[in-house]
Design an enzyme around this catalytic site. Structure first.
Site, mmCIF file in Angstrom:
data_model
loop_
_atom_site.group_PDB
_atom_site.id
_atom_site.type_symbol
_atom_site.label_atom_id
_atom_site.label_comp_id
_atom_site.label_asym_id
_atom_site.label_seq_id
_atom_site.Cartn_x
_atom_site.Cartn_y
_atom_site.Cartn_z
ATOM 1 N N SER A 19 0.802 -1.229 0.000
ATOM 2 C CA SER A 19 0.000 0.000 0.000
ATOM 3 C C SER A 19 0.840 1.288 0.000
ATOM 4 O O SER A 19 0.484 2.233 -0.702
ATOM 5 C CB SER A 19 -0.979 0.002 1.177
ATOM 6 O OG SER A 19 -1.931 -1.018 0.971
ATOM 7 N N LYS A 69 -10.655 -5.155 10.469
ATOM 8 C CA LYS A 69 -11.699 -4.592 9.593
ATOM 9 C C LYS A 69 -13.062 -4.490 10.286
ATOM 10 O O LYS A 69 -13.899 -3.690 9.883
ATOM 11 C CB LYS A 69 -11.820 -5.415 8.311
ATOM 12 C CG LYS A 69 -10.639 -5.235 7.374
ATOM 13 C CD LYS A 69 -10.880 -5.966 6.065
ATOM 14 C CE LYS A 69 -9.674 -5.826 5.144
ATOM 15 N NZ LYS A 69 -9.923 -6.416 3.827
ATOM 16 N N GLY A 132 -15.853 -19.595 -1.747
ATOM 17 C CA GLY A 132 -15.497 -18.995 -0.461
ATOM 18 C C GLY A 132 -16.619 -18.138 0.060
ATOM 19 O O GLY A 132 -17.491 -17.702 -0.709
HETATM 20 P P1 ATR Z 1 -11.527 -13.359 4.694
HETATM 21 O O1 ATR Z 1 -12.074 -13.599 3.322
HETATM 22 O O2 ATR Z 1 -12.561 -12.928 5.658
HETATM 23 O O3 ATR Z 1 -10.290 -12.503 4.703
HETATM 24 P P2 ATR Z 1 -10.149 -15.883 4.943
HETATM 25 O O4 ATR Z 1 -9.749 -16.586 6.202
HETATM 26 O O5 ATR Z 1 -9.135 -15.482 3.969
HETATM 27 O O6 ATR Z 1 -11.075 -14.698 5.380
HETATM 28 O O7 ATR Z 1 -11.178 -16.795 4.165
HETATM 29 C C1 ATR Z 1 -12.293 -17.288 4.711
HETATM 30 C C2 ATR Z 1 -12.845 -18.214 3.643
HETATM 31 O O8 ATR Z 1 -11.829 -19.126 3.268
HETATM 32 C C3 ATR Z 1 -14.003 -19.016 4.108
HETATM 33 O O9 ATR Z 1 -14.830 -19.233 3.001
HETATM 34 C C4 ATR Z 1 -13.318 -20.302 4.539
HETATM 35 O O10 ATR Z 1 -14.170 -21.416 4.553
HETATM 36 P P3 ATR Z 1 -15.105 -21.701 5.839
HETATM 37 O O11 ATR Z 1 -16.229 -20.721 5.759
HETATM 38 O O12 ATR Z 1 -15.538 -23.107 5.672
HETATM 39 O O13 ATR Z 1 -14.230 -21.490 7.032
HETATM 40 C C5 ATR Z 1 -12.329 -20.448 3.433
HETATM 41 N N1 ATR Z 1 -11.225 -21.333 3.749
HETATM 42 C C6 ATR Z 1 -10.164 -21.054 4.534
HETATM 43 N N2 ATR Z 1 -9.318 -22.104 4.551
HETATM 44 C C7 ATR Z 1 -9.871 -23.063 3.767
HETATM 45 C C8 ATR Z 1 -9.465 -24.374 3.357
HETATM 46 N N3 ATR Z 1 -8.331 -24.905 3.773
HETATM 47 N N4 ATR Z 1 -10.276 -25.050 2.514
HETATM 48 C C9 ATR Z 1 -11.429 -24.519 2.073
HETATM 49 N N5 ATR Z 1 -11.854 -23.277 2.405
HETATM 50 C C10 ATR Z 1 -11.088 -22.567 3.243
#
Ligand code: ATR
Length: 283
Positions: A19, A69, A132
């Site tokens: 950034s 956030k 996701g």
């Molecule tokens: P954000 O989008 O809020 O920054 P993130 O942790 O990057 O958060 O991503 C969250 C998303 O990644 C969720 O959809 C999560 O799935 P769940 O709702 O089942 O927790 C998904 N996610 C994170 N790790 C994962 C993995 N190993 N396999 C599949 N989906 C995963």
């Protein structure tokens, strides 16, 4: 003499954030005298105390990233409509001492998609698959809907999380919720597939949320992960003939919109995507 305008970023960890480079370049392009600084807030420190100190700095605006956030919201005086709907803030504007929260992630994502694929926006009935259901997915779903797209299916490991995002949907929107396994078997039905989780990010760059067996001709496949630039998911999609949309472009356009919130200036991204791609490839 005009005072230098002060901007910044709060989050943890943020030492490697791009950034400062992006906003310094925006300021240069607009002829604004200012600086963009990193304010790393360690989660073990008192957030309230850190925010109190930040308030005294009288920044013109600042960005907010992981993990704050949502934490920042009680400290704001106002939320713009999108930030309120999303329930998360990544940009704060200081308007005469009042802090106003925005969320530029979803709109930034849609701008980056439009910049590369303007023809996609001529037919809003195109079928979208969003993989996701985290904060990023929420912003992207809302922004695509706001742009008139009304056929957006969602697949997530925890289907309940995807279900909760559909509470945002308007009357025109059709959304089916799929498991990741179901989505994998359906990839050839979609015109656009968007990977919105952190799966595949360095150092776990061999991971991929699904392995698409086949894709529709002309399909656009997008991944918000930008480290590496070419994720394992994008590599598979590329080998199946997809049009690729890279995550670092979202980073640039969400910053562009944040800069607009602070300065009212719409700065051009011209060539910055190439430069940032090279910077990321060198890491
Ligand atoms: P954000 O989008 O809020 O920054 P993130 O942790 O990057 O958060 O991503 C969250 C998303 O990644 C969720 O959809 C999560 O799935 P769940 O709702 O089942 O927790 C998904 N996610 C994170 N790790 C994962 C993995 N190993 N396999 C599949 N989906 C995963």
């Amino acid at each position: 003499m005009q005072m230098k305008q002060q901007f910044g970023l709060i989050g943890y960890p943020i030492k490697h954030s791009l950034s400062p480079w992006i906003h310094d370049e925006f300021m240069r392009r607009c002829g604004i005298e200012g600086e963009y600084r990193l304010f790393e807030i360690d989660p073990i420190e008192s957030f309230s105390e850190q925010i109190k100190q930040l308030k005294q700095r009288a920044l013109r605006g600042f960005n907010v990233t992981v993990p704050y956030k949502q934490t920042i919201i009680p400290y704001l005086d106002e939320l713009d409509n999108t930030a309120e709907k999303i329930g998360a803030v990544n940009t704060v504007l200081n308007r005469n001492g009042r802090w106003i929260g925005f969320n530029t992630d979803g709109i930034g994502y849609v701008r980056s998609l439009h910049a590369q694929f303007p023809q996609l926006f001529e037919d809003k009935s195109k079928k979208v698959l969003l993989l996701g259901a985290g904060g990023a997915a929420r912003g992207i779903y809302y922004a695509l809907m706001d742009n008139g797209f009304h056929a957006i299916d969602m697949a997530n490991r925890t289907m309940q999380h995807a279900m909760s995002i559909t509470k945002l949907k308007n009357k025109q929107m059709h959304t089916a919720i799929l498991s990741l396994e179901e989505a994998e078997q359906m990839t050839h039905h979609y015109d656009v597939i968007i990977q919105s989780t952190s799966v595949g990010m360095k150092p776990k760059s061999d991971q991929s949320i699904i392995t698409p067996p086949r894709l529709k001709k002309g399909c656009i496949v997008s991944d918000i992960v930008y480290q590496p630039i070419m994720t394992s998911f994008l590599k598979q999609a590329h080998s199946l003939g997809a049009n690729i949309h890279h995550g670092h472009t979202m980073l640039l356009y969400q910053a562009q919109y944040a800069f607009e919130c602070w300065t009212d200036k719409n700065v051009s991204i011209d060539k910055m995507d190439m430069i940032i791609q090279r910077m990321l490839e060198g890491r």
